[in-house]
Design an enzyme around this catalytic site. Sequence first.
Site, PDB file in Angstrom:
ATOM      1  N   LEU A  94       0.824  -1.208   0.000  1.00 50.46           N
ATOM      2  CA  LEU A  94       0.000   0.000   0.000  1.00 50.46           C
ATOM      3  C   LEU A  94       0.860   1.261   0.000  1.00 50.46           C
ATOM      4  CD1 LEU A  94      -2.310  -1.519   2.704  1.00 50.46           C
ATOM      5  CD2 LEU A  94      -2.920  -1.231   0.295  1.00 50.46           C
ATOM      6  N   PRO A  95       0.278   2.406  -0.401  1.00 44.19           N
ATOM      7  CA  PRO A  95       1.075   3.627  -0.585  1.00 44.19           C
ATOM      8  C   PRO A  95       1.615   4.283   0.678  1.00 44.19           C
ATOM      9  CG  PRO A  95      -0.955   3.700  -1.882  1.00 44.19           C
ATOM     10  CD  PRO A  95      -1.086   2.556  -0.939  1.00 44.19           C
ATOM     11  N   ASN A  99      -3.116   4.410   4.634  1.00 42.67           N
ATOM     12  CA  ASN A  99      -3.697   3.317   3.864  1.00 42.67           C
ATOM     13  C   ASN A  99      -3.560   1.990   4.593  1.00 42.67           C
ATOM     14  OD1 ASN A  99      -2.217   5.091   1.271  1.00 42.67           O
ATOM     15  ND2 ASN A  99      -4.432   4.772   1.300  1.00 42.67           N
ATOM     16  N   THR A 125       5.891   0.760   2.478  1.00 39.27           N
ATOM     17  CA  THR A 125       6.911   1.533   3.181  1.00 39.27           C
ATOM     18  C   THR A 125       6.188   2.568   4.021  1.00 39.27           C
ATOM     19  OG1 THR A 125       8.543   1.238   1.425  1.00 39.27           O
ATOM     20  CG2 THR A 125       8.904   3.049   2.950  1.00 39.27           C
ATOM     21  N   LYS A 200      14.443   0.138   5.266  1.00 40.15           N
ATOM     22  CA  LYS A 200      13.942   0.672   3.997  1.00 40.15           C
ATOM     23  C   LYS A 200      14.056   2.192   3.936  1.00 40.15           C
ATOM     24  CE  LYS A 200      11.971   1.234   0.067  1.00 40.15           C
ATOM     25  NZ  LYS A 200      10.600   0.879  -0.264  1.00 40.15           N
ATOM     26  N   LYS A 275       7.353  11.100   0.260  1.00 41.32           N
ATOM     27  CA  LYS A 275       6.754  10.484   1.444  1.00 41.32           C
ATOM     28  C   LYS A 275       7.794   9.724   2.257  1.00 41.32           C
ATOM     29  CE  LYS A 275       5.096   6.531   1.258  1.00 41.32           C
ATOM     30  NZ  LYS A 275       5.509   5.128   1.540  1.00 41.32           N
TER      31      LYS A 275
END
EC number: 1.1.1.31
Length: 327
Positions: A94-95, A99, A125, A200, A275
Site C-alpha cells: 500500500l502507498p 492506507n 513503506t 527501507k 513520502k
Amino acid sequence: IYTDFIKLRKFFKKSTKNGLLISIRSMASKTQVGFIGLGNMGNPMAKNLIKHGYPVMVSDVFPESCKELQELGAQILDSPADVADKADRIITMLPSSPNVIDVYTGPNGILKKVKKGSLLIDSSTIDPAVSKEMAVATEKLGAVFMDAPVSGGVGAATSGKLTFMVGGLEEEFNAAKELLSCMGANVVYCGQVGTGQAAKICNNMLLAIGMIGTAETMNLGIRLGLDPKLLAKILNMSSGRCWSSDTYNPVPGVMEGVPAANNYQGGFGTTLMAKDLGLAQNTATNTKTPVPLGSLAHQIYRMMCARGYASKDFSSVFQFLREEEGQ
C-alpha cells in the site's frame, strides 16, 4: 494446521533440537494467499505468486486494477475483510501509513475477519511506529504481523528480483521467506517488527541523495561539453559509480528500459519518494539524528511535487534541475 497455530508452535519449539525453530506454516505451501494493493509494485508481485503456483485472491480500492490478475486466475474479492475471511496468509502493498491503518483496522479491514494463526505480511513503506501498532493489534487476535518493505523498483518487481527487509518474530521468518522468495532475490531478516521499515527508509534516503547527486553531476558534465553516455561510462568505471548512474540513469538517452527513456513514466513516483523522505526526516528528528543531506533531499522532492513532477518517476529530478537552471 492453522487453527491451533500458537499452541502447536510452542510444541515444536520444545521438541526442536539445536535451537532450530520450525514454522508450521512451511508445511502448508501452495495454499491460498491473499494480496491487497495492486499498484505499480503490487501488480507484478501478485503475478509472480501466481507464476509460482499459488492460488491468489486479490482486492484493491480500484477494482479495475484487479482485471489483469483475474485473467491470470486470481479470485477477486470486495474488501480486505473478505480476503482475511478466506486466506490465512496475506500480503499487503500500500502507498502510505494511513492506507495501511485503514486496510488493517478500518470498517472493512483485515482484522475484522482475520483467523487465528494467520500470517500478515506488509510490504508497504510506512512509519516503523505504525508497523508496531499493527503488530500489537494483530497479536491480540491471535495472528502474526511482519513488516517486509521492498527495494528494487518496478523492474525488480516484474522480474521477481526484489529485496525484502523483514521485521517480526524470528521463528516466523522462514514462513514469510517461502512467499517472499517467489517475488524477490533477497529476503533479509532485520529483527523485531519495525526494523524492516527502518532499513527501507534508510535505504531510500541514500537513494534520493544519490539520485540528486547523479543528476547534478550529469548536468554539470553536459554543460561542460561532455557527451552524457560517455560521462556515464566514465562514472561507472570510476569511484563515482552508484546505482543511480549505472542501473537507473536519470538522463534521457543514456539508458534503455528506465523511466528517463520514457518521459519519466512508470517506476517509483516522486510523491512516494517525498513520502519516504518525510518518514526518514521524522524518524531522524525523533531520534535526534542529524541528516542534513536527507533533509535537503526531502525539500527538493517536495518542491518537485509542487511543480508538476508528483506523478513522474523520482529520477525526473534531472529534468527538474535543468528547468530550475533555466529560470
